[in-house]
Enzyme design. Structure first.
Site, PDB file in Angstrom:
ATOM      1  N   GLU A  57       1.149   7.068   7.051  1.00  0.00           N
ATOM      2  CA  GLU A  57       2.329   6.577   6.317  1.00  0.00           C
ATOM      3  C   GLU A  57       2.257   7.023   4.864  1.00  0.00           C
ATOM      4  O   GLU A  57       3.243   7.466   4.271  1.00  0.00           O
ATOM      5  CB  GLU A  57       2.401   5.047   6.375  1.00  0.00           C
ATOM      6  N   GLU A  92      23.236   1.472   8.649  1.00  0.00           N
ATOM      7  CA  GLU A  92      23.599   0.054   8.819  1.00  0.00           C
ATOM      8  C   GLU A  92      22.929  -0.602  10.025  1.00  0.00           C
ATOM      9  O   GLU A  92      23.133  -1.781  10.273  1.00  0.00           O
ATOM     10  CB  GLU A  92      25.125  -0.058   8.860  1.00  0.00           C
ATOM     11  N   ASP A 142      16.128   0.191  11.559  1.00  0.00           N
ATOM     12  CA  ASP A 142      15.182   1.278  11.859  1.00  0.00           C
ATOM     13  C   ASP A 142      15.872   2.434  12.573  1.00  0.00           C
ATOM     14  O   ASP A 142      15.405   2.924  13.608  1.00  0.00           O
ATOM     15  CB  ASP A 142      14.008   0.742  12.709  1.00  0.00           C
ATOM     16  N   SER A 194       0.827  -1.218   0.000  1.00  0.00           N
ATOM     17  CA  SER A 194       0.000   0.000   0.000  1.00  0.00           C
ATOM     18  C   SER A 194       0.858   1.264   0.000  1.00  0.00           C
ATOM     19  O   SER A 194       0.465   2.281  -0.574  1.00  0.00           O
ATOM     20  CB  SER A 194      -0.983   0.004   1.171  1.00  0.00           C
ATOM     21  N   ASN A 195       2.033   1.217   0.622  1.00  0.00           N
ATOM     22  CA  ASN A 195       2.907   2.399   0.541  1.00  0.00           C
ATOM     23  C   ASN A 195       3.440   2.601  -0.869  1.00  0.00           C
ATOM     24  O   ASN A 195       3.547   3.739  -1.339  1.00  0.00           O
ATOM     25  CB  ASN A 195       4.055   2.284   1.557  1.00  0.00           C
ATOM     26  N   HIS A 217       8.537   3.279   8.710  1.00  0.00           N
ATOM     27  CA  HIS A 217       8.334   2.404   9.866  1.00  0.00           C
ATOM     28  C   HIS A 217       7.101   2.891  10.636  1.00  0.00           C
ATOM     29  O   HIS A 217       6.959   4.091  10.862  1.00  0.00           O
ATOM     30  CB  HIS A 217       9.573   2.432  10.762  1.00  0.00           C
TER      31      HIS A 217
END
Ligand code: GAR
Length: 201
Positions: A174, A142, A145, A13-14, A109
């Protein structure tokens, strides 16, 4: 830079929100060069094909992580991708992958980071009892989140919520946040000092 590569593993959906924003002219000059999934049955891949986009499945199952990352990076480079958007891509990128595209990989996120990193962030937030959660779009570095934050949107947790209603309201934000963040990055009018992204005047 304005050729986007989308990585996803599921619903997508994003990805659809980004594609709709591009089609509606809300991300001027941008195009989606390729959509890549590590899962053949990801609904997002079928949607990408329906929309006439180049959509690749590069399976990760049973393959060493480094080998899969090499294949995905090669496909992104082959399609001249300038900006990579992780859109529900449920794999950790190796340091080598991240180094191939410095400050060119974004992730979304479903929490206000640094709260609730990792899986099922909405459920984590609900169970913890926070009164406000939300979503974060950040550069990928690296660590999981973790990179510099580009956009955050708060979402109040209502007494009437359950995990599902909260997740649905976060998802609405989002979809708005990702387009905003892509425009910030493509606009280039910012500097990152340490963890802090600031718009230049
Ligand atoms: C979204 O809620 C996204 O924030 C989350 O997965 C979902 C994908 O939905 N990503 C993460 O949790 C990454 N740590 P979508 O496939 O409908 O875009």
């Amino acid at each position: 830079m304005k050729s986007l590569g989308i990585l996803l593993s599921g619903r997508g959906s994003n990805f659809v929100a980004i594609a709709d924003s591009i089609d509606a002219g809300r991300i001027p000059g941008a195009r989606i060069a390729v959509v890549i999934s590590n899962k053949a049955d990801a609904p997002g891949i079928a949607t990408a094909r329906q929309r006439g986009l180049t959509a690749l499945v590069i399976p990760s199952k049973g393959k060493p992580h480094a080998e899969h990352d090499r294949e995905v990076v090669a496909a992104l480079k082959q399609h001249n991708v300038g900006l990579i958007c992780l859109a529900g891509y449920m794999r950790l990128l190796s340091p080598w992958f991240v180094q191939q595209f410095p400050h060119r990989i974004l992730n979304i996120h479903p929490s206000l980071l640094p709260a609730f990193p990792g899986l099922e962030a909405q459920e984590q937030a609900f169970a913890y009892g926070v009164k406000v959660s939300g979503c974060t779009v950040h550069f990928v570095d690296e660590e999981l989140d973790h990179g510099a934050i580009i956009v955050q949107k708060p979402v109040p947790v209502l007494d009437s919520d359950d995990e599902h209603t909260l997740a649905a309201r976060i998802l609405e934000q989002e979809h708005i946040a990702y387009t905003e963040a892509i425009n910030v990055v493509l606009g280039g009018n910012f500097a990152v000092a340490g963890r802090r992204l600031q718009k230049k005047k």
